[in-house]
Design a protein around this motif. Structure first.
Motif, PDB file in Angstrom:
ATOM      1  N   ARG A   1     -25.404  19.557  -9.567  1.00 50.45           N
ATOM      2  CA  ARG A   1     -25.196  19.425  -8.130  1.00 50.45           C
ATOM      3  C   ARG A   1     -23.736  19.607  -7.752  1.00 50.45           C
ATOM      4  NH1 ARG A   1     -27.750  14.211  -5.494  1.00 50.45           N
ATOM      5  NH2 ARG A   1     -26.581  14.991  -3.746  1.00 50.45           N
ATOM      6  N   HIS A   2     -22.856  19.135  -8.596  1.00 52.24           N
ATOM      7  CA  HIS A   2     -21.423  19.186  -8.315  1.00 52.24           C
ATOM      8  C   HIS A   2     -20.753  20.089  -9.350  1.00 52.24           C
ATOM      9  CE1 HIS A   2     -22.816  15.308  -6.650  1.00 52.24           C
ATOM     10  NE2 HIS A   2     -22.097  15.714  -5.624  1.00 52.24           N
TER      11      HIS A   2
ATOM     12  N   LYS B   1     -19.982  11.328 -12.701  1.00 53.92           N
ATOM     13  CA  LYS B   1     -19.234  10.686 -11.615  1.00 53.92           C
ATOM     14  C   LYS B   1     -17.854  11.320 -11.451  1.00 53.92           C
ATOM     15  CE  LYS B   1     -20.377   7.329  -9.570  1.00 53.92           C
ATOM     16  NZ  LYS B   1     -20.957   7.257  -8.239  1.00 53.92           N
TER      17      LYS B   1
ATOM     18  N   ARG C   1     -17.078  14.486 -12.189  1.00 55.06           N
ATOM     19  CA  ARG C   1     -17.320  15.789 -11.556  1.00 55.06           C
ATOM     20  C   ARG C   1     -17.564  15.607 -10.065  1.00 55.06           C
ATOM     21  NH1 ARG C   1     -21.678  17.980 -11.982  1.00 55.06           N
ATOM     22  NH2 ARG C   1     -22.806  16.715 -13.455  1.00 55.06           N
ATOM     23  N   GLN C   2     -18.418  14.664  -9.720  1.00 57.85           N
ATOM     24  CA  GLN C   2     -18.759  14.415  -8.318  1.00 57.85           C
ATOM     25  C   GLN C   2     -17.517  14.032  -7.514  1.00 57.85           C
ATOM     26  OE1 GLN C   2     -21.600  11.248  -7.791  1.00 57.85           O
ATOM     27  NE2 GLN C   2     -21.464  11.312  -5.565  1.00 57.85           N
ATOM     28  N   ARG C   3     -16.708  13.177  -8.068  1.00 53.65           N
ATOM     29  CA  ARG C   3     -15.509  12.740  -7.354  1.00 53.65           C
ATOM     30  C   ARG C   3     -14.538  13.903  -7.150  1.00 53.65           C
ATOM     31  NH1 ARG C   3     -11.459   8.072  -8.416  1.00 53.65           N
ATOM     32  NH2 ARG C   3     -10.919   7.663  -6.265  1.00 53.65           N
ATOM     33  N   CYS C   4     -14.447  14.795  -8.141  1.00 54.26           N
ATOM     34  CA  CYS C   4     -13.566  15.958  -8.026  1.00 54.26           C
ATOM     35  C   CYS C   4     -14.033  16.877  -6.900  1.00 54.26           C
ATOM     36  CB  CYS C   4     -13.513  16.718  -9.346  1.00 54.26           C
ATOM     37  SG  CYS C   4     -12.472  18.179  -9.291  1.00 54.26           S
ATOM     38  N   VAL C   5     -15.347  17.110  -6.829  1.00 55.32           N
ATOM     39  CA  VAL C   5     -15.892  18.024  -5.814  1.00 55.32           C
ATOM     40  C   VAL C   5     -15.809  17.410  -4.418  1.00 55.32           C
ATOM     41  CG1 VAL C   5     -18.004  19.171  -5.034  1.00 55.32           C
ATOM     42  CG2 VAL C   5     -17.371  19.240  -7.449  1.00 55.32           C
ATOM     43  N   GLU C   6     -16.179  16.137  -4.311  1.00 52.93           N
ATOM     44  CA  GLU C   6     -16.253  15.508  -2.996  1.00 52.93           C
ATOM     45  C   GLU C   6     -14.897  15.036  -2.456  1.00 52.93           C
ATOM     46  OE1 GLU C   6     -19.150  12.405  -3.324  1.00 52.93           O
ATOM     47  OE2 GLU C   6     -20.825  13.818  -3.365  1.00 52.93           O
ATOM     48  N   GLU C   7     -14.022  14.521  -3.330  1.00 52.30           N
ATOM     49  CA  GLU C   7     -12.790  13.910  -2.862  1.00 52.30           C
ATOM     50  C   GLU C   7     -11.536  14.679  -3.238  1.00 52.30           C
ATOM     51  OE1 GLU C   7     -12.715   9.783  -3.945  1.00 52.30           O
ATOM     52  OE2 GLU C   7     -14.853   9.554  -3.542  1.00 52.30           O
TER      53      GLU C   7
ATOM     54  N   ALA D   1      -9.789  12.381  -8.040  1.00 54.67           N
ATOM     55  CA  ALA D   1     -10.644  12.298  -9.220  1.00 54.67           C
ATOM     56  C   ALA D   1      -9.865  11.799 -10.429  1.00 54.67           C
ATOM     57  CB  ALA D   1     -11.267  13.656  -9.525  1.00 54.67           C
TER      58      ALA D   1
ATOM     59  N   LYS E   1     -10.534   4.500  -8.997  1.00 54.65           N
ATOM     60  CA  LYS E   1     -11.233   4.310  -7.739  1.00 54.65           C
ATOM     61  C   LYS E   1     -10.878   2.937  -7.171  1.00 54.65           C
ATOM     62  CE  LYS E   1     -15.748   4.878  -5.674  1.00 54.65           C
ATOM     63  NZ  LYS E   1     -17.154   5.111  -5.904  1.00 54.65           N
TER      64      LYS E   1
END
Length: 160
Positions: free
Chosen positions: A4-5, A67, A69-75, A80, A84
């Protein structure tokens, strides 16, 4: 199943992450996240490893990899790499007035049948007097520790 990310790093970002990994004095968590992002990079220069492969190689969980990967893409890349922030807000059980009443209670004579105040007795008395709805004896200990100079001379509170 497609990810997804998807992390696609530019050449400059890859170089910056590699520098982080090579630097001697850097937070271990930041270095670990930089290594994860370099391994999952699906850009032109990245190895495009799966989460399972990265997790096995780095001895982490796949959830940690996902998590990051997701943080890198979203934030973004910078966030990332950082820790946090805690999202939970805590309010103090005892405000200034309640703390003052606790200290004065601790300095008063112990209840009948007791030689001295205990943390449990103090927390129960605060609830009885309706100063607070509920309070743990650890909170009482922390407040009394903060006001130790007031209580030190008389040795009024004991944990047992």
């Amino acid at each position: 199943m497609p990810k997804r990310h998807v992390v696609k790093l530019s050449e400059e970002e890859c170089h910056a992450l590699e520098q982080i990994c090579k630097t001697g004095r850097i937070a271990a968590q930041k270095r670990r996240h930089a290594q994860i992002l370099l391994l999952v990079d699906q850009g032109e220069h990245g190895p495009s490893m799966t989460d399972a492969e990265v997790a096995e190689r780095m001895e982490l969980t796949t959830r940690c990899i996902a998590k990051t990967r997701q943080r890198c893409v979203e934030e973004g890349l910078e966030l990332a790499l950082q820790r946090k922030r805690r999202s939970r807000e805590r309010t103090a059980r005892l405000d200034g007035d309640a703390e003052a009443r606790l200290v004065s209670l601790a300095c008063s004579d112990a209840p009948e049948g007791q030689v001295r105040w205990t943390l449990k007795l103090l927390s129960e008395r605060l609830i009885e007097l309706e100063i607070v709805e509920s309070v743990a004896y650890e909170t009482v200990r922390q407040v009394l520790k903060k006001h130790h100079k007031t209580l030190a001379e008389t040795h009024v509170v004991h944990s047992a």
